[in-house]
Design a protein around this motif. Sequence first.
Motif, PDB file in Angstrom:
ATOM      1  N   GLU A  43      -7.355  -3.420 -29.579  1.00  8.15           N
ATOM      2  CA  GLU A  43      -7.444  -3.418 -31.036  1.00  8.15           C
ATOM      3  C   GLU A  43      -8.559  -4.353 -31.504  1.00  8.15           C
ATOM      4  OE1 GLU A  43      -6.665  -2.368 -34.818  1.00  8.15           O
ATOM      5  OE2 GLU A  43      -5.286  -1.704 -33.249  1.00  8.15           O
ATOM      6  N   LYS A  44      -8.683  -5.479 -30.847  1.00  4.59           N
ATOM      7  CA  LYS A  44      -9.628  -6.502 -31.290  1.00  4.59           C
ATOM      8  C   LYS A  44     -11.044  -6.270 -30.767  1.00  4.59           C
ATOM      9  CE  LYS A  44     -10.246 -11.556 -31.344  1.00  4.59           C
ATOM     10  NZ  LYS A  44      -9.662 -12.856 -30.919  1.00  4.59           N
ATOM     11  N   HIS A  45     -11.173  -5.836 -29.508  1.00 11.77           N
ATOM     12  CA  HIS A  45     -12.494  -5.846 -28.864  1.00 11.77           C
ATOM     13  C   HIS A  45     -13.067  -4.472 -28.530  1.00 11.77           C
ATOM     14  CE1 HIS A  45     -12.477 -10.189 -28.455  1.00 11.77           C
ATOM     15  NE2 HIS A  45     -11.302 -10.153 -27.853  1.00 11.77           N
ATOM     16  N   GLN A  46     -12.250  -3.446 -28.470  1.00  8.16           N
ATOM     17  CA  GLN A  46     -12.733  -2.105 -28.120  1.00  8.16           C
ATOM     18  C   GLN A  46     -13.576  -2.129 -26.832  1.00  8.16           C
ATOM     19  OE1 GLN A  46     -12.306   0.975 -30.360  1.00  8.16           O
ATOM     20  NE2 GLN A  46     -10.582  -0.397 -30.662  1.00  8.16           N
ATOM     21  N   PRO A  47     -12.960  -2.428 -25.682  1.00 10.22           N
ATOM     22  CA  PRO A  47     -13.720  -2.492 -24.426  1.00 10.22           C
ATOM     23  C   PRO A  47     -14.222  -1.116 -24.002  1.00 10.22           C
ATOM     24  CG  PRO A  47     -11.372  -2.563 -23.972  1.00 10.22           C
ATOM     25  CD  PRO A  47     -11.519  -2.675 -25.466  1.00 10.22           C
ATOM     26  N   LYS A  66      -1.141   5.388 -21.459  1.00  7.82           N
ATOM     27  CA  LYS A  66      -0.812   6.485 -22.377  1.00  7.82           C
ATOM     28  C   LYS A  66      -1.154   6.103 -23.819  1.00  7.82           C
ATOM     29  CE  LYS A  66       3.041   9.562 -23.605  1.00  7.82           C
ATOM     30  NZ  LYS A  66       3.117   9.280 -25.042  1.00  7.82           N
ATOM     31  N   ARG A  67      -0.774   4.899 -24.218  1.00  4.93           N
ATOM     32  CA  ARG A  67      -1.008   4.467 -25.603  1.00  4.93           C
ATOM     33  C   ARG A  67      -2.493   4.251 -25.889  1.00  4.93           C
ATOM     34  NH1 ARG A  67       3.903   0.491 -27.589  1.00  4.93           N
ATOM     35  NH2 ARG A  67       5.627   1.578 -26.529  1.00  4.93           N
ATOM     36  N   VAL A  68      -3.197   3.663 -24.942  1.00  5.29           N
ATOM     37  CA  VAL A  68      -4.632   3.449 -25.136  1.00  5.29           C
ATOM     38  C   VAL A  68      -5.346   4.801 -25.235  1.00  5.29           C
ATOM     39  CG1 VAL A  68      -6.758   2.607 -24.061  1.00  5.29           C
ATOM     40  CG2 VAL A  68      -4.691   1.195 -24.013  1.00  5.29           C
ATOM     41  N   SER A  69      -4.991   5.731 -24.358  1.00  2.00           N
ATOM     42  CA  SER A  69      -5.638   7.048 -24.350  1.00  2.00           C
ATOM     43  C   SER A  69      -5.396   7.801 -25.651  1.00  2.00           C
ATOM     44  CB  SER A  69      -5.133   7.865 -23.164  1.00  2.00           C
ATOM     45  OG  SER A  69      -5.465   7.245 -21.941  1.00  2.00           O
ATOM     46  N   GLU A  70      -4.225   7.631 -26.227  1.00  2.00           N
ATOM     47  CA  GLU A  70      -3.902   8.310 -27.484  1.00  2.00           C
ATOM     48  C   GLU A  70      -4.618   7.674 -28.670  1.00  2.00           C
ATOM     49  OE1 GLU A  70       0.312   7.979 -27.565  1.00  2.00           O
ATOM     50  OE2 GLU A  70       0.668   9.770 -26.324  1.00  2.00           O
ATOM     51  N   TRP A  72      -7.310   5.146 -28.502  1.00  2.00           N
ATOM     52  CA  TRP A  72      -8.752   4.917 -28.297  1.00  2.00           C
ATOM     53  C   TRP A  72      -9.224   5.783 -27.131  1.00  2.00           C
ATOM     54  CZ3 TRP A  72      -5.289   0.638 -28.312  1.00  2.00           C
ATOM     55  CH2 TRP A  72      -5.251  -0.073 -29.519  1.00  2.00           C
ATOM     56  N   PRO A  73      -9.360   7.069 -27.316  1.00  2.00           N
ATOM     57  CA  PRO A  73      -9.709   7.966 -26.203  1.00  2.00           C
ATOM     58  C   PRO A  73     -11.067   7.678 -25.577  1.00  2.00           C
ATOM     59  CG  PRO A  73      -9.864   9.108 -28.326  1.00  2.00           C
ATOM     60  CD  PRO A  73      -9.193   7.801 -28.597  1.00  2.00           C
ATOM     61  N   GLN A  74     -11.915   6.924 -26.279  1.00  2.00           N
ATOM     62  CA  GLN A  74     -13.241   6.610 -25.729  1.00  2.00           C
ATOM     63  C   GLN A  74     -13.179   5.518 -24.667  1.00  2.00           C
ATOM     64  OE1 GLN A  74     -12.087   5.570 -28.591  1.00  2.00           O
ATOM     65  NE2 GLN A  74     -12.743   3.469 -28.999  1.00  2.00           N
ATOM     66  N   ILE A  75     -12.081   4.765 -24.619  1.00  2.00           N
ATOM     67  CA  ILE A  75     -11.938   3.696 -23.626  1.00  2.00           C
ATOM     68  C   ILE A  75     -11.565   4.320 -22.284  1.00  2.00           C
ATOM     69  CG2 ILE A  75     -10.662   1.634 -22.952  1.00  2.00           C
ATOM     70  CD1 ILE A  75     -10.252   1.001 -25.896  1.00  2.00           C
ATOM     71  N   ARG A  76     -12.330   4.002 -21.251  1.00  2.00           N
ATOM     72  CA  ARG A  76     -12.088   4.547 -19.916  1.00  2.00           C
ATOM     73  C   ARG A  76     -11.154   3.607 -19.151  1.00  2.00           C
ATOM     74  NH1 ARG A  76     -13.917   9.628 -19.334  1.00  2.00           N
ATOM     75  NH2 ARG A  76     -14.600   9.304 -17.183  1.00  2.00           N
ATOM     76  N   ILE A  77     -10.132   4.170 -18.541  1.00  2.00           N
ATOM     77  CA  ILE A  77      -9.129   3.361 -17.846  1.00  2.00           C
ATOM     78  C   ILE A  77      -9.158   3.645 -16.353  1.00  2.00           C
ATOM     79  CG2 ILE A  77      -6.684   2.801 -17.612  1.00  2.00           C
ATOM     80  CD1 ILE A  77      -6.347   3.619 -20.539  1.00  2.00           C
ATOM     81  N   MET A  78      -9.299   2.577 -15.575  1.00  2.11           N
ATOM     82  CA  MET A  78      -9.231   2.672 -14.121  1.00  2.11           C
ATOM     83  C   MET A  78      -7.990   1.927 -13.644  1.00  2.11           C
ATOM     84  SD  MET A  78     -11.891   1.342 -11.203  1.00  2.11           S
ATOM     85  CE  MET A  78     -13.093   2.619 -11.506  1.00  2.11           C
ATOM     86  N   ALA A  92      -0.176   8.140 -13.548  1.00  2.00           N
ATOM     87  CA  ALA A  92      -1.355   7.475 -14.126  1.00  2.00           C
ATOM     88  C   ALA A  92      -2.364   8.491 -14.635  1.00  2.00           C
ATOM     89  CB  ALA A  92      -1.992   6.550 -13.088  1.00  2.00           C
ATOM     90  N   LEU A  93      -2.647   9.512 -13.841  1.00  2.00           N
ATOM     91  CA  LEU A  93      -3.621  10.527 -14.249  1.00  2.00           C
ATOM     92  C   LEU A  93      -3.119  11.322 -15.444  1.00  2.00           C
ATOM     93  CD1 LEU A  93      -4.783  11.812 -10.745  1.00  2.00           C
ATOM     94  CD2 LEU A  93      -5.948  10.190 -12.249  1.00  2.00           C
ATOM     95  N   ASN A  94      -1.827  11.641 -15.448  1.00  2.00           N
ATOM     96  CA  ASN A  94      -1.258  12.375 -16.581  1.00  2.00           C
ATOM     97  C   ASN A  94      -1.250  11.536 -17.850  1.00  2.00           C
ATOM     98  OD1 ASN A  94      -0.773  14.693 -15.105  1.00  2.00           O
ATOM     99  ND2 ASN A  94       1.311  14.114 -14.547  1.00  2.00           N
ATOM    100  N   ALA A  95      -1.165  10.207 -17.695  1.00  2.00           N
ATOM    101  CA  ALA A  95      -1.167   9.316 -18.855  1.00  2.00           C
ATOM    102  C   ALA A  95      -2.554   9.160 -19.463  1.00  2.00           C
ATOM    103  CB  ALA A  95      -0.616   7.942 -18.472  1.00  2.00           C
ATOM    104  N   GLY A  96      -3.587   9.555 -18.704  1.00  2.00           N
ATOM    105  CA  GLY A  96      -4.943   9.474 -19.248  1.00  2.00           C
ATOM    106  C   GLY A  96      -5.920   8.644 -18.447  1.00  2.00           C
ATOM    107  N   ALA A  97      -5.479   8.079 -17.319  1.00  2.00           N
ATOM    108  CA  ALA A  97      -6.406   7.306 -16.486  1.00  2.00           C
ATOM    109  C   ALA A  97      -7.487   8.222 -15.930  1.00  2.00           C
ATOM    110  CB  ALA A  97      -5.655   6.632 -15.342  1.00  2.00           C
ATOM    111  N   LYS A  98      -8.710   7.724 -15.882  1.00  2.00           N
ATOM    112  CA  LYS A  98      -9.832   8.495 -15.351  1.00  2.00           C
ATOM    113  C   LYS A  98     -10.272   7.991 -13.982  1.00  2.00           C
ATOM    114  CE  LYS A  98      -9.964  10.938 -19.073  1.00  2.00           C
ATOM    115  NZ  LYS A  98      -9.390  12.304 -19.053  1.00  2.00           N
ATOM    116  N   GLY A  99      -9.622   6.940 -13.501  1.00  6.50           N
ATOM    117  CA  GLY A  99      -9.945   6.403 -12.188  1.00  6.50           C
ATOM    118  C   GLY A  99      -8.719   5.783 -11.564  1.00  6.50           C
ATOM    119  N   TYR A 100      -8.692   5.758 -10.238  1.00  4.36           N
ATOM    120  CA  TYR A 100      -7.561   5.172  -9.521  1.00  4.36           C
ATOM    121  C   TYR A 100      -8.123   4.580  -8.241  1.00  4.36           C
ATOM    122  CZ  TYR A 100      -2.576   4.771  -8.323  1.00  4.36           C
ATOM    123  OH  TYR A 100      -1.316   4.308  -8.043  1.00  4.36           O
TER     124      TYR A 100
END
Length: 205
Positions: A43-47, A66-70, A72-78, A92-100
């Motif tokens: 919310e504060k920094h938009q990484p 899941k919450r971040v992906s919903e 801030w979809p532009q934030i990439r999660i590994m 993790a992948l179903n929740a929106g992670a793009k890396g593992y």
Amino acid sequence: MKLVIVDDDPLVRQSLTLLLEKETDFTVIGVAANGEEALRLCEKHQPDVILMDIRMPVMDGIECTKRVSETWPQIRIMMLTTFKDEQNIRLALNAGAKGYVLKSSSIDDMAQQIRTLAAGSSVLDADVLKEIVSPTEQYQHVDQLTKRENDIVEAIAKGLSNQEIADLLFLSVGTVRNTLSVILDKLELRDRTQLAIFYWKQVRK
């Protein structure tokens, strides 16, 4: 590139921060011990990228992803974890992670994987792929792919971005993008992550 590290182990947070900030293009803008703290940092920094542990108190990494992906979809999660069981990977992948990626990865490999992720590609550790690619699963329509389409599938599975694929195959980025859409449609797949799994199962079996 702005990074946030989320892990309930303070030593992991500290060591990753020190090691990753040695890379000139990385800046760790915050660390969090659980998912709730991570949401406040977003919310504060938009990484640009979040390195997310799975098992944490208060809010685990799957729910936070899941919450971040919903929101801030532009934030990439590994997902960065010691766990490589199939259930956690799929959740993790179903929740929106793009890396593992496993915590046992070298810092050089991890840094490159972060860059690949930030560039728009999915990143799955080879050991992780082995967990989720079942030898009994079958994809249909394999013979429908042309040689160019197969070349693009291979490049995507190796983590190349659209620009890198275009340079490698002497194509325009637009052609790569359009061909990727055709490939996904032919194979009835959803995204680059599923396409990478398709490659490692079908082409490299």
